[in-house]
Design a protein around this motif. Structure first.
Motif, PDB file in Angstrom:
ATOM      1  N   ILE A 137       0.840  -1.203   0.145  1.00 36.37           N
ATOM      2  CA  ILE A 137      -0.073   0.101   0.053  1.00 36.37           C
ATOM      3  C   ILE A 137       0.641   1.237  -0.025  1.00 36.37           C
ATOM      4  CG2 ILE A 137      -0.395   0.024   2.482  1.00 36.37           C
ATOM      5  CD1 ILE A 137      -3.410   0.932   1.902  1.00 36.37           C
ATOM      6  N   VAL A 138       0.614   2.305  -0.929  1.00 40.18           N
ATOM      7  CA  VAL A 138       1.387   3.435  -1.130  1.00 40.18           C
ATOM      8  C   VAL A 138       0.469   4.509  -0.202  1.00 40.18           C
ATOM      9  CG1 VAL A 138       2.408   5.188  -2.704  1.00 40.18           C
ATOM     10  CG2 VAL A 138       2.225   2.844  -3.216  1.00 40.18           C
ATOM     11  N   GLY A 147      -4.126  10.446   5.997  1.00 42.68           N
ATOM     12  CA  GLY A 147      -4.595   9.831   7.292  1.00 42.68           C
ATOM     13  C   GLY A 147      -6.323   9.958   6.731  1.00 42.68           C
ATOM     14  N   GLY A 148      -7.011   9.043   7.283  1.00 45.79           N
ATOM     15  CA  GLY A 148      -8.577   8.993   6.925  1.00 45.79           C
ATOM     16  C   GLY A 148      -8.512   8.370   5.456  1.00 45.79           C
ATOM     17  N   MET A 196      -4.260   7.168  -0.790  1.00 48.72           N
ATOM     18  CA  MET A 196      -3.617   5.938  -0.457  1.00 48.72           C
ATOM     19  C   MET A 196      -4.019   4.937  -1.805  1.00 48.72           C
ATOM     20  SD  MET A 196      -4.941   4.526   3.104  1.00 48.72           S
ATOM     21  CE  MET A 196      -6.177   3.526   2.463  1.00 48.72           C
ATOM     22  N   ARG A 197      -2.880   3.983  -2.075  1.00 51.78           N
ATOM     23  CA  ARG A 197      -3.037   3.255  -3.257  1.00 51.78           C
ATOM     24  C   ARG A 197      -2.900   1.901  -2.943  1.00 51.78           C
ATOM     25  NH1 ARG A 197      -5.477   6.599  -5.016  1.00 51.78           N
ATOM     26  NH2 ARG A 197      -5.738   7.685  -6.801  1.00 51.78           N
ATOM     27  N   ALA A 210      -0.493   8.703  -6.248  1.00 51.98           N
ATOM     28  CA  ALA A 210      -0.703   9.060  -4.733  1.00 51.98           C
ATOM     29  C   ALA A 210       0.165   9.981  -4.174  1.00 51.98           C
ATOM     30  CB  ALA A 210      -0.213   7.843  -4.074  1.00 51.98           C
ATOM     31  N   GLN A 211       1.282  10.383  -4.907  1.00 52.71           N
ATOM     32  CA  GLN A 211       1.944  11.786  -4.839  1.00 52.71           C
ATOM     33  C   GLN A 211       1.262  12.855  -5.063  1.00 52.71           C
ATOM     34  OE1 GLN A 211       5.614  10.580  -7.007  1.00 52.71           O
ATOM     35  NE2 GLN A 211       6.755  10.325  -5.211  1.00 52.71           N
ATOM     36  N   ARG A 212       0.581  12.796  -6.276  1.00 50.34           N
ATOM     37  CA  ARG A 212      -0.205  14.072  -6.787  1.00 50.34           C
ATOM     38  C   ARG A 212      -1.268  14.508  -6.023  1.00 50.34           C
ATOM     39  NH1 ARG A 212      -2.564  12.469 -11.486  1.00 50.34           N
ATOM     40  NH2 ARG A 212      -0.760  11.630 -12.446  1.00 50.34           N
ATOM     41  N   GLU A 213      -1.898  13.375  -5.628  1.00 55.75           N
ATOM     42  CA  GLU A 213      -3.149  13.453  -4.562  1.00 55.75           C
ATOM     43  C   GLU A 213      -2.771  13.986  -3.286  1.00 55.75           C
ATOM     44  OE1 GLU A 213      -5.746  10.052  -5.386  1.00 55.75           O
ATOM     45  OE2 GLU A 213      -6.229  10.133  -3.279  1.00 55.75           O
TER      46      GLU A 213
END
Ligand code: MV4
Length: 457
Positions: free
Chosen positions: A156-157, A163-164, A168-169, A184-187
């Motif tokens: 999982i990334v 949090g919450g 997450m990927r 994930a980085q962009r988000e």
């Protein structure tokens, strides 16, 4: 002891903090947005200050407005409740600079726990079991691939400042990893302003079990046992209970000892929660620590008899813990249902006016709510309008109590999640205590489409 506390929050938790202050003989200051002028927390506080328009960003999240309200009213402490500014290391620092006591941990500890990759490293060093994964953020896709191959898929990334569940990927094979890391980085960059991500071994359908702790400013730390919070949908908890049906006294003692050592290692003060994942073999792994009072704190209060909010205030005022670990006795079983203003079938929010309201009562029932007859449920804030908490001698008595409490709650004018809760409480897997974070997904898939929901009462 403090003379006056400003409550930097709204809704049921603002009321909960007012209850504690009244019992301690401390004056209260409510702050409110223009949408909350007629709310209960404004009515029951000794003083109140409007801090801005309905939008949270312009009111409940506005640090200068909150600090000004405290200075104008001469409050000597601020209780942030949960959500909003409760985990803002910045607010805690500004409070320090203004000689106003922030009722929570020190800003350094809030900041440490806010960085999940750093928290992971510090917890590992303190002897807390963590999942295999990267040692800090992964700087490149090559590094990510190297770590993932070492620990094995699925991984999982996660966003270090996440949090919450945001940023997450889950990644099931090497070919998906570069894209997952990028998104994930962009988000994370968009949501938290920091694009760092780290990697962990992914646990399928774990239980979410969290330990409550209290630490004073003299180095004493105790734990108040665990809460099982596996029943959630899209990272919103729906129902919590204590004790967890999955924990033996022996494991509770072992885990409790571990969280006490971990809290001492970071000089944790005030109330805190250490979240763990528990896999299907009963193994525990640290996930993150929450440096605030939590929504579900009442189930812990019901089984320990300890008023966590009053303890938070006493600790912030410099008092020593009044309990040793041996004084903490766990009695019976407690369950909390979060009542949301939403359609129980579609989960679409249902703001509006509650035309009739009647709370349940009787033995072992506690209700925490912002609701009253003719109150308006605003679309601006979280849809949780009440918490019904029950206590029983054992889990089956608690379940029966919760059923009758939900059946005897009257909320007219808006839709609520009460019918959904009644269905969960009648579900054989729930009754058997067979819980995991996949419970709701499976439960909703089992539920036939087209109204097998219990009738709303
Ligand atoms: C995980 C996980 C499985 N394996 N980490 C979700 C929110 C964030 N705090 C961490 N989360 C998870 N982390 C590993 N290594 C599964 C989740 C997770 C979850 C955790 C707690 C409660 C509900 C959840 C729902 C989906 C995923």
């Amino acid at each position: 002891m403090f003379k006056k506390i400003l409550i930097a929050n709204r809704g049921e938790i603002a009321m909960r903090i007012i209850f504690a202050c009244r019992e301690l003989g401390i004056k209260t200051v409510a702050v409110w947005s223009e949408a909350d002028e007629n709310s209960l927390h404004v009515r029951f506080a000794d003083e109140d200050v409007c801090i801005g328009p309905a939008r949270s960003a312009d009111s409940y999240l506005n640090v200068p407005a909150v600090i000004s309200a405290a200075e104008i009213t001469g409050a000597d402490a601020i209780h942030p409740g949960y959500g909003f500014l409760s985990e803002s290391a910045y607010l805690a620092e500004v409070c320090e600079a203004c000689h106003i006591k922030f009722i929570g941990p020190d800003p350094q500890v809030i900041r440490l726990m806010g960085d999940k990759a750093r928290a992971r490293r510090v917890m590992k060093k303190a002897g807390v079991p963590i999942l295999p994964g990267s040692d800090g953020p992964v700087e490149s896709e090559e590094k990510a691939l190297k770590v993932a191959k070492e620990i094995g898929f699925p991984v999982i990334v996660k966003a270090t400042n996440g949090g919450g569940g945001r940023g997450m990927r889950v990644v099931r094979n090497a070919s998906e990893l570069p894209h997952a890391v990028k998104t994930a980085q962009r988000e994370a960059e968009a949501a938290f302003g920091v694009g760092d991500v780290y990697i962990e071994k992914y646990v399928e359908a774990p239980r979410h079990i969290e330990f409550q702790i209290l630490g004073d400013q003299h180095g004493n730390v105790i734990h108040l046992g665990e809460r099982e919070c596996s029943i959630q949908r899209r990272h919103q908890k729906l129902l919590e209970e204590s004790p967890s049906p999955a924990l033996s006294d022996k494991v509770r003692r072992k885990m409790g000892g571990i969280v006490i050592d971990a809290a001492k290692a970071v000089q944790y003060t005030n109330a805190g929660t250490f979240e763990f994942l528990m896999d299907s073999d009963g193994r525990f792994y640290f996930m993150e620590a929450n440096t605030r009072l939590q929504v579900e704190h009442p189930v812990t209060e019901m089984v320990t008899g300890i008023d966590i909010v009053k303890e938070q205030i006493r600790i912030a005022a410099g008092e020593r813990l009044r309990f040793k670990q041996g004084d903490v006795v766990f009695t019976g079983h407690s369950i909390e249902c979060r009542i949301n203003a939403e359609d129980p079938e579609t989960f679409v929010p249902s703001p509006g006016i509650i035309h009739a309201f009647s709370a349940p009562g009787g033995p072992g029932v506690r209700v925490e709510t912002l609701a009253h007859s003719e109150c308006t449920i605003s679309p601006y804030y979280d849809s949780m309008i009440a918490k019904i908490i029950v206590h029983g001698r054992d889990r089956s008595e608690a379940v029966a109590r919760m059923r009758r409490a939900l059946e005897m709650t009257v909320i007219e004018g808006i839709k609520t999640s009460i019918p959904l809760h009644l269905n969960i409480l009648n579900d054989p897997a729930f009754i058997a205590g067979k819980l995991s974070t996949s419970f709701m997904e499976q439960f909703l898939a089992r539920r036939p489409k087209g109204g097998r929901l219990a009738e709303a009462v």
